[in-house]
Design a protein around this motif. Structure first.
Motif, PDB file in Angstrom:
ATOM      1  N   PHE A 243       0.809  -1.219   0.000  1.00  0.00           N
ATOM      2  CA  PHE A 243       0.000   0.000   0.000  1.00  0.00           C
ATOM      3  C   PHE A 243       0.846   1.275   0.000  1.00  0.00           C
ATOM      4  O   PHE A 243       0.286   2.382   0.036  1.00  0.00           O
TER       5      PHE A 243
ATOM      6  N   GLN B 296      -0.048   4.267  -2.364  1.00  0.00           N
ATOM      7  CA  GLN B 296      -1.239   5.017  -1.962  1.00  0.00           C
ATOM      8  C   GLN B 296      -0.988   5.830  -0.685  1.00  0.00           C
ATOM      9  O   GLN B 296      -1.436   6.980  -0.561  1.00  0.00           O
ATOM     10  N   ILE B 297      -0.261   5.232   0.256  1.00  0.00           N
ATOM     11  CA  ILE B 297       0.068   5.954   1.484  1.00  0.00           C
ATOM     12  C   ILE B 297       0.937   7.163   1.159  1.00  0.00           C
ATOM     13  O   ILE B 297       0.723   8.265   1.684  1.00  0.00           O
TER      14      ILE B 297
ATOM     15  N   SER C 222      -3.554 -10.304   1.017  1.00  0.00           N
ATOM     16  CA  SER C 222      -3.569  -8.844   1.012  1.00  0.00           C
ATOM     17  C   SER C 222      -3.680  -8.291  -0.401  1.00  0.00           C
ATOM     18  O   SER C 222      -4.247  -7.213  -0.609  1.00  0.00           O
TER      19      SER C 222
ATOM     20  N   ALA D 247      -6.527  -5.677  -1.576  1.00  0.00           N
ATOM     21  CA  ALA D 247      -6.198  -4.374  -2.147  1.00  0.00           C
ATOM     22  C   ALA D 247      -6.962  -4.133  -3.454  1.00  0.00           C
ATOM     23  O   ALA D 247      -7.433  -3.024  -3.719  1.00  0.00           O
TER      24      ALA D 247
ATOM     25  N   GLY E 186      -7.476   0.028  -3.503  1.00  0.00           N
ATOM     26  CA  GLY E 186      -6.386   0.772  -2.901  1.00  0.00           C
ATOM     27  C   GLY E 186      -6.742   1.576  -1.668  1.00  0.00           C
ATOM     28  O   GLY E 186      -5.958   2.424  -1.232  1.00  0.00           O
TER      29      GLY E 186
ATOM     30  N   TRP F 184      -6.307   1.980   1.550  1.00  0.00           N
ATOM     31  CA  TRP F 184      -5.395   1.388   2.523  1.00  0.00           C
ATOM     32  C   TRP F 184      -5.883   1.525   3.948  1.00  0.00           C
ATOM     33  O   TRP F 184      -5.641   0.639   4.779  1.00  0.00           O
ATOM     34  N   ARG F 185      -6.589   2.570   4.284  1.00  0.00           N
ATOM     35  CA  ARG F 185      -7.087   2.708   5.656  1.00  0.00           C
ATOM     36  C   ARG F 185      -8.127   1.635   5.974  1.00  0.00           C
ATOM     37  O   ARG F 185      -8.111   1.021   7.054  1.00  0.00           O
TER      38      ARG F 185
ATOM     39  N   ALA G  21      -8.341  -1.259   4.518  1.00  0.00           N
ATOM     40  CA  ALA G  21      -7.660  -2.550   4.554  1.00  0.00           C
ATOM     41  C   ALA G  21      -7.028  -2.800   5.913  1.00  0.00           C
ATOM     42  O   ALA G  21      -7.192  -3.886   6.504  1.00  0.00           O
TER      43      ALA G  21
ATOM     44  N   PRO H 171      -2.623   0.711  -8.320  1.00  0.00           N
ATOM     45  CA  PRO H 171      -2.991  -0.230  -7.256  1.00  0.00           C
ATOM     46  C   PRO H 171      -3.344  -1.626  -7.754  1.00  0.00           C
ATOM     47  O   PRO H 171      -3.038  -2.616  -7.101  1.00  0.00           O
TER      48      PRO H 171
END
Length: 378
Positions: free
Chosen positions: A29, A32-33, A147, A151, A156, A158-159, A161, A232
């Protein structure tokens, strides 16, 4: 249900959550982060290295605690720490809070492995211990493989997930508390292991392999994003390939029993080198990158299985500490390797960084496993 099956299933799930979700999903991730929190390559490497550093502290503490208070309590604590860390990642409003949460989540992996080795030593018959240990170790791949589709399914996010991963970790904490034996599984007196030649060769090999592995664990997503233009979806597929390939690591115990530690060690170091080049080099194609990802997953999990068996054989009376030696130095290598790769990527570029780290993997083969275990036993 037999002890081997009960402990193996619980350990497989625990390792999947702690390693696949709490530790290695950060690399999946990361693009995206980075886009949301503006980390940059250098800061990303430092944060990844911080996760590995937290692991280093935790695995030493885990080996000591496992020998004193037993496998069940430490394994349950590992799942709780994973849940707290991943919840923190999901809620992180800034790079600083994210870094703290990543370190906490990464620490759970250090806590998880020693109690599982102790649980196997305490309750599983001797002839099935290598197989059970390496099956548990392959849980890393299941977590990584899962994972990837997650995703993809959540585009994507991420939070979301990491919030879901935290909930799964709570379930594993309950399973560990119910299923694992309280015993430490060892008869040693505790304290530091002997820092003799055999142990130092294990430390050297696992350090170099760990450092090399950060090329893909920490930066695989960014490499394919930059070199192949993947978003992603592409990185999610890559992570699924890495995880699926790593399932082969469940057979590490079987292969070591048939061909010996050195042969398996050398073979999969060579495959790791090839896989890093396949994914990260400038000539990578989409098909080559995905194949390289699967080979990397198989090589990494197989090699961690080699170091697991190597360490336990070197210290048969202290299985938690034997596992700790190899796994700790893998993480020390990753702690050093992640920031170094980030700085190389930001400076000379991705190509030189990938080449250097691919070659680094080969140097681990200089250190022979067979002479280590034979010297330790005799």
């Amino acid at each position: 249900m037999s002890p081997a099956l009960r402990i193996g299933a619980t350990g497989f799930g625990l390792i999947a959550v702690c390693y696949g979700f709490a530790r290695f999903a950060f690399g999946l991730f990361l693009p995206q982060i980075d886009g949301e929190l503006s980390l940059g390559s250098s800061l990303s490497g430092i944060i990844s290295g911080g996760s590995f550093a937290g692991y280093c502290v935790a695995i030493v503490a885990s080996a000591v605690l496992t020998e004193r208070i037993g496998a069940r309590a430490v394994a349950t604590g590992a799942a709780i720490v994973a849940a707290v860390g991943m919840a923190g990642i999901a809620l992180a409003p800034s790079p600083l809070i994210l870094a703290i949460a990543v370190v906490v989540a990464g620490s759970s992996t250090g806590l998880a492995s020693p109690p599982m080795a102790a649980a196997v030593a305490a309750a599983v018959q001797k002839s099935r211990q290598d197989l059970t240990n390496t099956v548990i170790n392959a849980g890393t791949s299941a977590g990584v493989a899962l994972s990837g589709p997650i995703a993809l399914a959540i585009a994507g996010q991420w939070r979301l997930a990491f919030g879901a991963f935290a909930a799964v970790a709570v379930v594993l904490a309950i399973a560990a508390a119910i299923s694992l034996p309280a015993s430490s599984g060892g008869r040693g007196a505790g304290g530091l292991p002997p820092m003799n030649g055999p142990v130092m060769r294990l430390i050297s090999a696992s350090f170099l392999m760990g450092a090399a592995s950060t090329a893909l664990w920490s930066f695989g997503g960014q490499l394919v994003s930059q070199q192949l233009g993947w978003g992603p979806t592409g990185t999610g597929i890559l992570w699924t390939c890495i995880g699926a390939g790593g399932i082969a690591g469940a057979w590490a115990g079987t292969l070591v029993g048939r061909f010996g530690l050195d042969a398996v060690h050398w073979t999969f170091l060579g495959l790791m080198t090839a896989s890093i080049l396949a994914v990260g080099s400038g000539i990578a194609t989409p098909a080559l990158a995905l194949i390289g990802g699967a080979v990397f997953g198989a090589a990494y999990v197989m090699l961690t299985g080699v170091y697991l068996v190597w360490g336990i054989r070197a210290l048969p009376d202290r299985p938690a500490t034997g596992l700790m030696i190899g796994f700790l130095t893998i993480a020390v290598g990753q702690t050093a390797g992640a920031p170094l790769f980030g700085f190389l990527m930001a400076g000379p570029g991705a190509g030189p960084a990938v080449t250097c780290f691919a070659v680094l993997a080969l140097f681990a083969g200089v250190f022979r496993a067979r002479s280590t275990t034979e010297s330790a036993v005799t």
